[in-house]
Design an enzyme around this catalytic site. Sequence first.
Site, PDB file in Angstrom:
ATOM      1  N   GLN A 137      30.270 -39.207  18.249  1.00 28.36           N
ATOM      2  CA  GLN A 137      29.203 -39.677  17.575  1.00 28.36           C
ATOM      3  C   GLN A 137      28.627 -41.016  17.716  1.00 28.36           C
ATOM      4  O   GLN A 137      29.293 -42.011  17.831  1.00 28.36           O
ATOM      5  CB  GLN A 137      29.794 -39.793  16.106  1.00 28.36           C
ATOM      6  N   TYR A 139      26.611 -43.535  16.480  1.00 34.70           N
ATOM      7  CA  TYR A 139      26.289 -44.381  15.267  1.00 34.70           C
ATOM      8  C   TYR A 139      26.255 -45.798  15.398  1.00 34.70           C
ATOM      9  O   TYR A 139      25.333 -46.436  15.778  1.00 34.70           O
ATOM     10  CB  TYR A 139      27.038 -43.804  13.993  1.00 34.70           C
ATOM     11  N   SER A 140      27.412 -46.291  15.280  1.00 31.22           N
ATOM     12  CA  SER A 140      27.548 -47.671  15.312  1.00 31.22           C
ATOM     13  C   SER A 140      27.199 -48.539  16.524  1.00 31.22           C
ATOM     14  O   SER A 140      27.144 -47.856  17.593  1.00 31.22           O
ATOM     15  CB  SER A 140      29.129 -47.974  15.033  1.00 31.22           C
ATOM     16  N   GLU A 259      31.621 -35.255   7.105  1.00 29.07           N
ATOM     17  CA  GLU A 259      32.757 -36.001   7.734  1.00 29.07           C
ATOM     18  C   GLU A 259      34.005 -36.400   6.659  1.00 29.07           C
ATOM     19  O   GLU A 259      35.159 -36.147   6.879  1.00 29.07           O
ATOM     20  CB  GLU A 259      32.281 -37.236   8.230  1.00 29.07           C
ATOM     21  N   ASN A 382      35.083 -51.174   3.811  1.00 26.77           N
ATOM     22  CA  ASN A 382      35.383 -51.304   2.270  1.00 26.77           C
ATOM     23  C   ASN A 382      34.040 -52.060   1.599  1.00 26.77           C
ATOM     24  O   ASN A 382      33.781 -51.497   0.636  1.00 26.77           O
ATOM     25  CB  ASN A 382      36.547 -52.330   2.377  1.00 26.77           C
ATOM     26  N   GLU A 383      33.597 -52.899   2.468  1.00 31.54           N
ATOM     27  CA  GLU A 383      32.465 -53.538   1.754  1.00 31.54           C
ATOM     28  C   GLU A 383      31.317 -52.728   1.266  1.00 31.54           C
ATOM     29  O   GLU A 383      30.573 -52.612   0.271  1.00 31.54           O
ATOM     30  CB  GLU A 383      32.095 -54.974   2.587  1.00 31.54           C
TER      31      GLU A 383
END
Length: 398
Positions: A137, A139-140, A259, A382-383
């Site tokens: 993947q 993405y980041s 996902e 989390n944020e």
Amino acid sequence: MAQQQSSAAQSADADERFREEIRTWLAENLTGEFTAVVGTGGAGHEHEQLELRRAWERRLGEGRWIGIGWPVEAGGRGASLAQQVIFHEEYARAGGPGRLMHMSEQLLGPTLLAFGTADQQQRFLPGILRGETLWCQGYSEPGAGSDLAGVQTRAHRREGPDGAEYVVDGQKVWTSLAHLADWCFVIARTDPTQQRHRGLSYLLVPMDQSGVAVRPIVQLTGTSEFNEVFFDGAVTSADNLVGAEGEGWRVAMGTLAFERGVATLGQQIGFERELAAVIATARSTGAIDDPLVRDRLVRAWMGLTVMRNTAVRMLRSAGDGTPGLEASVSKLQWANWHRDLGELAIDVAGPDGLLTGDHYELSDAQSLLLFTRSDTIYGGSNEVQRNIIAERMLGLPR
């Protein structure tokens, strides 16, 4: 009413037959050479038994246990949501190894079924169903981790010797199993005049080419399942564009929803095994006699129970097994629970939990502690999850 009861009974009977089928198949196939893969792989242990686990994926493909929830016409079994849950439960309880095909089967496959063309489905789905084609993947990025809309990897369209193609330039990071993958599904900016989520496209890029370089990232655990991926003039056919150009954000969000679907229940069975190991350690070290430790163990069990019930309710309400915004609640639950379990595992181990072998040989508890530091970051930090819940579910101001 009687008709509904009869239908429910038939469904329950079918589910029980399905459970017995997968249980029997696993018992018959996790033997011989595959005995060595039982309990291997998974987060923090992806380096274990790689070749055998690739062979195991092919064995799963032969048994038609890949893509079981896909439509029959796409090569799947058309299994119900309940049967998919059963598969993941029995697989985890049998000690089935960590799946190398997770990105392929649970993310890319459903994305192509939802957004891909008939030609793309015919070209790419069979390799996944056979357990042969591994995907990663893209993405980041270094400057766009949890903020996916900020990606800077670019792709421009041109006419190549074999027709229209895209040339991709940029960098991705934290790319799981990129060093093993055959293909990567990449979010890239195809319209540089647009900002944020506009102007992004979803491309399928082959990894085996001169324009792609993979650099493993050595983690605290000493393992390297995460990678940096550099695209420097990497080329992919324009036929490998999923959705229309500029629709990458919509497709990418679809992938993220898949996902966090039914496979999360199999993940939680793995969590159950880890919690059982922590409890066993607490008994052997005597830590369980401490009332505070017992309280933490009980809270861990309660958290796992709540997490499972939340996931089942979320999937049932989704209907097709594809959760919506509620998936952010589930992600927050399991990421924080798993991180806390890692801390508990070390605490119950006592002083020995702080020592490693001569060559930085980590115990299972130590690997759990170190790897779960990443749980609250990857897959959406989390944020970011809290912002999604606040803004998009509760309607709070940005």
